[in-house]
Design an enzyme around this catalytic site. Structure first.
Site, PDB file in Angstrom:
ATOM      1  N   ASP A  89      11.501  69.066 -62.381  1.00  0.00           N
ATOM      2  CA  ASP A  89      11.989  70.303 -61.778  1.00  0.00           C
ATOM      3  C   ASP A  89      11.248  70.611 -60.490  1.00  0.00           C
ATOM      4  O   ASP A  89      10.060  70.300 -60.356  1.00  0.00           O
ATOM      5  CB  ASP A  89      11.801  71.456 -62.775  1.00  0.00           C
ATOM      6  CG  ASP A  89      12.580  72.696 -62.378  1.00  0.00           C
ATOM      7  OD1 ASP A  89      13.564  72.575 -61.629  1.00  0.00           O
ATOM      8  OD2 ASP A  89      12.195  73.804 -62.811  1.00  0.00           O
ATOM      9  N   GLY A  90      11.951  71.225 -59.543  1.00  0.00           N
ATOM     10  CA  GLY A  90      11.314  71.699 -58.320  1.00  0.00           C
ATOM     11  C   GLY A  90      11.752  71.005 -57.049  1.00  0.00           C
ATOM     12  O   GLY A  90      11.245  71.310 -55.965  1.00  0.00           O
ATOM     13  N   ARG A 120      13.247  73.649 -54.525  1.00  0.00           N
ATOM     14  CA  ARG A 120      12.234  74.544 -53.949  1.00  0.00           C
ATOM     15  C   ARG A 120      11.323  73.796 -52.984  1.00  0.00           C
ATOM     16  O   ARG A 120      10.913  74.332 -51.948  1.00  0.00           O
ATOM     17  CB  ARG A 120      11.405  75.175 -55.080  1.00  0.00           C
ATOM     18  CG  ARG A 120      12.016  76.451 -55.632  1.00  0.00           C
ATOM     19  CD  ARG A 120      11.336  76.874 -56.908  1.00  0.00           C
ATOM     20  NE  ARG A 120      11.764  76.041 -58.024  1.00  0.00           N
ATOM     21  CZ  ARG A 120      11.207  76.070 -59.222  1.00  0.00           C
ATOM     22  NH1 ARG A 120      10.185  76.868 -59.440  1.00  0.00           N
ATOM     23  NH2 ARG A 120      11.665  75.309 -60.200  1.00  0.00           N
ATOM     24  N   ARG A 162      18.565  70.863 -50.165  1.00  0.00           N
ATOM     25  CA  ARG A 162      18.109  70.487 -51.505  1.00  0.00           C
ATOM     26  C   ARG A 162      18.095  68.966 -51.712  1.00  0.00           C
ATOM     27  O   ARG A 162      17.201  68.433 -52.377  1.00  0.00           O
ATOM     28  CB  ARG A 162      19.004  71.138 -52.560  1.00  0.00           C
ATOM     29  CG  ARG A 162      18.878  72.661 -52.617  1.00  0.00           C
ATOM     30  CD  ARG A 162      19.859  73.250 -53.619  1.00  0.00           C
ATOM     31  NE  ARG A 162      19.605  72.745 -54.956  1.00  0.00           N
ATOM     32  CZ  ARG A 162      18.731  73.287 -55.810  1.00  0.00           C
ATOM     33  NH1 ARG A 162      18.027  74.347 -55.448  1.00  0.00           N
ATOM     34  NH2 ARG A 162      18.565  72.793 -57.011  1.00  0.00           N
ATOM     35  N   SER A 208      21.678  67.430 -65.876  1.00  0.00           N
ATOM     36  CA  SER A 208      22.192  68.065 -67.084  1.00  0.00           C
ATOM     37  C   SER A 208      23.695  68.273 -66.987  1.00  0.00           C
ATOM     38  O   SER A 208      24.280  68.194 -65.896  1.00  0.00           O
ATOM     39  CB  SER A 208      21.502  69.417 -67.316  1.00  0.00           C
ATOM     40  OG  SER A 208      21.975  70.375 -66.385  1.00  0.00           O
ATOM     41  N   GLU A 261      25.061  71.042 -67.217  1.00  0.00           N
ATOM     42  CA  GLU A 261      25.205  72.268 -66.428  1.00  0.00           C
ATOM     43  C   GLU A 261      25.107  71.999 -64.923  1.00  0.00           C
ATOM     44  O   GLU A 261      25.619  72.769 -64.105  1.00  0.00           O
ATOM     45  CB  GLU A 261      24.145  73.294 -66.834  1.00  0.00           C
ATOM     46  CG  GLU A 261      24.307  73.878 -68.231  1.00  0.00           C
ATOM     47  CD  GLU A 261      23.665  73.024 -69.308  1.00  0.00           C
ATOM     48  OE1 GLU A 261      23.130  71.929 -68.984  1.00  0.00           O
ATOM     49  OE2 GLU A 261      23.700  73.435 -70.488  1.00  0.00           O
ATOM     50  N   ASN A 262      24.438  70.895 -64.551  1.00  0.00           N
ATOM     51  CA  ASN A 262      24.267  70.585 -63.129  1.00  0.00           C
ATOM     52  C   ASN A 262      25.579  70.266 -62.420  1.00  0.00           C
ATOM     53  O   ASN A 262      25.653  70.306 -61.183  1.00  0.00           O
ATOM     54  CB  ASN A 262      23.304  69.403 -62.943  1.00  0.00           C
ATOM     55  CG  ASN A 262      21.857  69.757 -63.215  1.00  0.00           C
ATOM     56  OD1 ASN A 262      21.055  68.898 -63.550  1.00  0.00           O
ATOM     57  ND2 ASN A 262      21.512  71.035 -63.085  1.00  0.00           N
ATOM     58  N   SER A 279      15.309  74.225 -71.127  1.00  0.00           N
ATOM     59  CA  SER A 279      16.544  73.932 -70.403  1.00  0.00           C
ATOM     60  C   SER A 279      17.464  72.960 -71.137  1.00  0.00           C
ATOM     61  O   SER A 279      17.997  72.019 -70.533  1.00  0.00           O
ATOM     62  CB  SER A 279      16.225  73.406 -68.998  1.00  0.00           C
ATOM     63  OG  SER A 279      15.581  74.400 -68.233  1.00  0.00           O
ATOM     64  N   GLU A 312       4.051  68.188 -78.051  1.00  0.00           N
ATOM     65  CA  GLU A 312       3.110  69.016 -77.305  1.00  0.00           C
ATOM     66  C   GLU A 312       3.763  69.318 -75.956  1.00  0.00           C
ATOM     67  O   GLU A 312       4.323  68.419 -75.307  1.00  0.00           O
ATOM     68  CB  GLU A 312       1.787  68.283 -77.089  1.00  0.00           C
ATOM     69  CG  GLU A 312       1.061  67.912 -78.376  1.00  0.00           C
ATOM     70  CD  GLU A 312       0.668  69.121 -79.203  1.00  0.00           C
ATOM     71  OE1 GLU A 312       0.367  70.182 -78.607  1.00  0.00           O
ATOM     72  OE2 GLU A 312       0.648  69.016 -80.446  1.00  0.00           O
TER      73      GLU A 312
END
Length: 246
Positions: free
Chosen positions: A21-22, A25, A34, A66, A68-69, A196, A207
């Site tokens: 992720d990221g 940004r 992007r 995903s 959703e993407n 997500s 973990e």
């Protein structure tokens, strides 16, 4: 002593899953689109794959795209698919050289050229045995669990299975990840604290490691820090510390 030297090789997780992720940004911080972030994220994929293989981690799963993407802007999705094709083509020789096999999980609703390139890489690396790198593409855990429920319902309807025979193993054997152990460590980059819709069944006892580092900046030392954090934890699986230490 380097971070890598601090890692106990006899206590490595067998399977590390990563939510990358990221990218967006990271690109925005640099005043770019992007897709620029996604392109630079490829280096992080290479670094993590190499780090895991060098340590001896047998399985790595990357959340690449995903279900959703698909709702993202058309230009970004098309750019991602094009990037995926070119990256797979570029990286296949390196995967073979490093004895790493590629697998894919997801509903496979991918553009024909993407699926063709993936199938080619999967076939060309099928003999590799050092590590299995799995890409979660057009994947979501809700899709996966719905698919498992449909399979079980169909088998019951056709008399191949009875409701009384359904247990955890029945579900586990029908998951997209049935060929590998559940992740012992889940890493998420970019400072977000959520799963997500990723491997919800499989991470029941994983973990969780969250880092503020944006994915394009993630390097081998960041991966080593996650492994060291994992090794500092006591995995009890519902038991007490005293029981574990016996």
């Amino acid at each position: 002593m380097s971070l890598k030297d601090e890692i106990k090789l006899d206590r490595l997780p067998r399977h590390v899953a990563i939510i990358m992720d990221g990218n967006g940004r990271w690109a925005k911080q640099k005043g770019n689109v992007r897709l620029f972030g996604h392109k630079n994220g490829v280096k992080a994929v290479r670094e993590v794959t190499e780090a895991a293989a060098e340590l001896g981690v047998p399985y790595v799963t990357l959340y690449a795209f995903s279900t959703e993407n698909w709702n993202r802007p058309k230009a970004e999705v098309e750019g991602l698919m094009s990037l995926l094709v070119s990256t797979i083509a570029d990286e296949t020789p390196t995967l073979i050289k490093n004895n790493i096999s590629l697998r894919v999980i997801g509903n496979q609703s991918l553009p024909p050229q993407v699926k063709a390139k993936l199938d080619e890489c999967i076939s060309n690396t099928a003999h590799c045995s050092r590590m299995t790198l799995t890409l979660a593409l057009s994947y979501s855990s809700r899709w996966e669990l719905t698919n498992v429920a449909q399979q079980i319902a169909s088998e019951i309807k056709n008399g191949k299975l009875t409701p009384e025979e359904v247990d955890e193993n029945t579900i586990q054997e029908r998951l997209a990840t049935s060929y590998m152990p559940d992740p012992e460590l889940l890493i998420r980059t970019s400072g977000e604290y959520r799963i997500s819709n990723f491997l919800l069944w499989q991470i029941a006892y994983s973990e969780l490691y969250f880092t503020p580092t944006l994915w394009p900046d993630f390097r081998k030392d960041d991966f080593y820090k996650a492994i060291l954090d994992f090794q500092s934890r006591e995995r009890r699986f519902g038991m007490t510390s005293e029981q574990i230490q016996q």
